[in-house]
Write an enzyme that holds these catalytic residues in place. Sequence first.
Site, PDB file in Angstrom:
ATOM      1  N   LYS A   1      -1.108   0.176 -25.153  1.00 36.39           N
ATOM      2  CA  LYS A   1      -1.425   0.042 -26.587  1.00 36.39           C
ATOM      3  C   LYS A   1      -0.117   0.174 -27.388  1.00 36.39           C
ATOM      4  O   LYS A   1       0.771  -0.651 -27.194  1.00 36.39           O
ATOM      5  CB  LYS A   1      -2.481   1.076 -26.965  1.00 36.39           C
ATOM      6  CG  LYS A   1      -3.797   0.884 -26.188  1.00 36.39           C
ATOM      7  CD  LYS A   1      -4.899   1.763 -26.716  1.00 36.39           C
ATOM      8  CE  LYS A   1      -6.213   1.502 -26.044  1.00 36.39           C
ATOM      9  NZ  LYS A   1      -6.422   2.229 -24.789  1.00 36.39           N
TER      10      LYS A   1
ATOM     11  N   THR B   1      -3.212   5.636 -22.159  1.00 36.28           N
ATOM     12  CA  THR B   1      -3.037   4.303 -21.602  1.00 36.28           C
ATOM     13  C   THR B   1      -1.583   3.916 -21.878  1.00 36.28           C
ATOM     14  O   THR B   1      -0.925   4.509 -22.733  1.00 36.28           O
ATOM     15  CB  THR B   1      -3.980   3.275 -22.261  1.00 36.28           C
ATOM     16  OG1 THR B   1      -3.829   3.367 -23.674  1.00 36.28           O
ATOM     17  CG2 THR B   1      -5.424   3.510 -21.878  1.00 36.28           C
TER      18      THR B   1
ATOM     19  N   TYR C   1       0.856  -1.199   0.000  1.00 35.83           N
ATOM     20  CA  TYR C   1       0.000   0.000   0.000  1.00 35.83           C
ATOM     21  C   TYR C   1       0.884   1.238   0.000  1.00 35.83           C
ATOM     22  O   TYR C   1       1.862   1.300   0.751  1.00 35.83           O
ATOM     23  CB  TYR C   1      -0.913   0.022   1.237  1.00 35.83           C
ATOM     24  CG  TYR C   1      -2.350  -0.114   0.838  1.00 35.83           C
ATOM     25  CD1 TYR C   1      -2.968   0.890   0.089  1.00 35.83           C
ATOM     26  CD2 TYR C   1      -3.087  -1.239   1.165  1.00 35.83           C
ATOM     27  CE1 TYR C   1      -4.284   0.757  -0.328  1.00 35.83           C
ATOM     28  CE2 TYR C   1      -4.395  -1.381   0.758  1.00 35.83           C
ATOM     29  CZ  TYR C   1      -4.992  -0.375   0.001  1.00 35.83           C
ATOM     30  OH  TYR C   1      -6.277  -0.506  -0.406  1.00 35.83           O
TER      31      TYR C   1
ATOM     32  N   ASP D   1      -6.042  13.042 -25.562  1.00 40.29           N
ATOM     33  CA  ASP D   1      -6.048  11.645 -25.120  1.00 40.29           C
ATOM     34  C   ASP D   1      -5.362  10.843 -26.220  1.00 40.29           C
ATOM     35  O   ASP D   1      -5.969  10.536 -27.249  1.00 40.29           O
ATOM     36  CB  ASP D   1      -7.491  11.180 -24.904  1.00 40.29           C
ATOM     37  CG  ASP D   1      -7.569   9.706 -24.531  1.00 40.29           C
ATOM     38  OD1 ASP D   1      -6.553   8.990 -24.658  1.00 40.29           O
ATOM     39  OD2 ASP D   1      -8.663   9.259 -24.122  1.00 40.29           O
TER      40      ASP D   1
ATOM     41  N   ARG E   1      -0.906  -2.861 -18.569  1.00 41.40           N
ATOM     42  CA  ARG E   1      -2.241  -2.254 -18.585  1.00 41.40           C
ATOM     43  C   ARG E   1      -2.272  -1.134 -17.545  1.00 41.40           C
ATOM     44  O   ARG E   1      -1.929  -1.350 -16.379  1.00 41.40           O
ATOM     45  CB  ARG E   1      -3.244  -3.348 -18.229  1.00 41.40           C
ATOM     46  CG  ARG E   1      -4.675  -3.055 -18.515  1.00 41.40           C
ATOM     47  CD  ARG E   1      -5.421  -4.338 -18.761  1.00 41.40           C
ATOM     48  NE  ARG E   1      -5.053  -4.843 -20.078  1.00 41.40           N
ATOM     49  CZ  ARG E   1      -5.560  -4.403 -21.226  1.00 41.40           C
ATOM     50  NH1 ARG E   1      -6.486  -3.464 -21.232  1.00 41.40           N
ATOM     51  NH2 ARG E   1      -5.168  -4.893 -22.383  1.00 41.40           N
TER      52      ARG E   1
ATOM     53  N   GLU F   1      -0.533   4.854  -0.542  1.00 44.71           N
ATOM     54  CA  GLU F   1      -1.335   6.061  -0.811  1.00 44.71           C
ATOM     55  C   GLU F   1      -0.458   7.301  -0.684  1.00 44.71           C
ATOM     56  O   GLU F   1       0.369   7.392   0.237  1.00 44.71           O
ATOM     57  CB  GLU F   1      -2.500   6.152   0.163  1.00 44.71           C
ATOM     58  CG  GLU F   1      -3.628   5.210  -0.197  1.00 44.71           C
ATOM     59  CD  GLU F   1      -4.758   5.254   0.809  1.00 44.71           C
ATOM     60  OE1 GLU F   1      -4.646   5.952   1.832  1.00 44.71           O
ATOM     61  OE2 GLU F   1      -5.766   4.562   0.571  1.00 44.71           O
TER      62      GLU F   1
HETATM   63  N1  PLP Z   1      -8.953   6.739 -24.449  1.00 48.46           N
HETATM   64  C1  PLP Z   1      -8.892   6.196 -25.671  1.00 48.46           C
HETATM   65  C2  PLP Z   1      -8.684   7.069 -26.869  1.00 48.46           C
HETATM   66  C3  PLP Z   1      -9.024   4.805 -25.825  1.00 48.46           C
HETATM   67  O1  PLP Z   1      -9.002   4.259 -27.042  1.00 48.46           O
HETATM   68  C4  PLP Z   1      -9.209   4.013 -24.666  1.00 48.46           C
HETATM   69  C5  PLP Z   1      -9.335   2.542 -24.738  1.00 48.46           C
HETATM   70  O2  PLP Z   1      -9.430   1.924 -25.720  1.00 48.46           O
HETATM   71  C6  PLP Z   1      -9.287   4.648 -23.418  1.00 48.46           C
HETATM   72  C7  PLP Z   1      -9.156   6.010 -23.349  1.00 48.46           C
HETATM   73  C8  PLP Z   1      -9.624   3.897 -22.167  1.00 48.46           C
HETATM   74  O3  PLP Z   1      -8.717   3.055 -21.696  1.00 48.46           O
HETATM   75  P1  PLP Z   1      -9.112   1.920 -20.609  1.00 48.46           P
HETATM   76  O4  PLP Z   1      -9.729   0.806 -21.400  1.00 48.46           O
HETATM   77  O5  PLP Z   1      -7.811   1.597 -19.991  1.00 48.46           O
HETATM   78  O6  PLP Z   1     -10.084   2.532 -19.647  1.00 48.46           O
END
Ligand code: PLP
Length: 415
Positions: free
Chosen positions: A226, A223, A51, A197, A232, A53
């Site tokens: 990918k 993320t 843990y 994002d 993950r 935090e």
């Molecule tokens: N943002 C985008 C552009 C994504 O393609 C994805 C997942 O495919 C996410 C956020 C979310 O990721 P997670 O599945 O880890 O919540």
Amino acid sequence: MRPLSVEDPEIAAAIHAELERQRNTIILIASENYASRAVMEAQSCVMTNKYAEGYPGKRYYRGTAFVDVAEELARERCQKLFGAEHVNVQPHSGTQANMAAYFAVLKPGDTIMGMNLAHGGHLSHGSPVNFSGRMYNIVPYNVTREKEMLDYAEMAEIARKNKPQLIVVGASSYPRIIDFKVVREIADEVGALVMADIAHIAGLCAVGAHPSPVPYSDIITTTTHKTLRGPRGAVIMCKEELAQAIDRSVFPGTQGGPFMQAIAAKAVAFKEAMTPEFRDYQFQIVRNARALAERLTENKFDLVSGGTDNHLMMVKLLKEGITGKLADETLERAGITLNKNMIHFDPATPFVTSGIRIGTPCVTTRGMKEQQMVEIADMISTVLHDIKNEETAKAVRVQAKELCDQFPLYPDLTC
Ligand code: PLP
């Protein structure tokens, strides 16, 4: 302290079967990749027991000296990799990173401009079934019907009319370059913040195979599993002036204890991403996607926007009269795993769809190049052009397995 195979043979068997599936099928899911052995080792280490935090040097628990080392390394490496001012490596997932980012800079009811889910955006960019669509006033933007690409002039018009507090840019199924600089200009004109994002294209952005959003964004989320090829999880990067708000929004705002094993694995992935091999890998992903797209086009398939600039493409199956659902189910029986996907202005429901999405990160990690992409495009074409014939799917399955055998995956792994 017995080994998994003794303690829980059912789960051990499922894990082994999953390893064999990954080894023996051609995986073209654009959001997936194969993490390195070092990343997987870190992700299943004793740090899962801890843990922690808070943040390095400011924890609410004792005994955090070594997890602090891991988190500091992850932060420093990510910062260096992307040239970001501040990094938070604790988000458990992309959606949670986006939630923390919104909570840091918005109040419930504020306006977010995000890419329409049906046009390539992500659920967390304002879909009504997601917390984002329920908590905020969402103004979607689309791709155009003609070119099937983003129209920045239209985006600017929507922004002027709706005065969003935040413009979210980034996508789950958009095959073209995103112009982050123009989005910044639009945001500045209406006084909005920009959040990029880059979950899908993070690996490409890290090495310059896609322009970086860092100079043009207040916040960047991604993320790590990918194109970035890590464990993950997710990270948030931001301008220094938002650092405190972002950190507070992750912990204690939206998460409790960080997953320290995942953070250690993120650090390993960022180290790997700074190597020349990783840079070559990202450019090869793009070359492979282009080769696959060109061959599918030669084989008479229509691609959304006519091709790809990044790691993925979308095939429209309207002309063929095949649903995305039938296509992905049949291709799976042929040893090719990909996913059905809505195409823009899709007449079918999201569960059925009229298209498929194809990505090259996994096959490129296996070492495949343009020549193999042509072979894969031909396998896909053979199955789709003869979709009712199960013998064709069976024959392609043999071909797919042969191709996989030429590019072994995790050769030393036993489970
Ligand atoms: N943002 C985008 C552009 C994504 O393609 C994805 C997942 O495919 C996410 C956020 C979310 O990721 P997670 O599945 O880890 O919540």
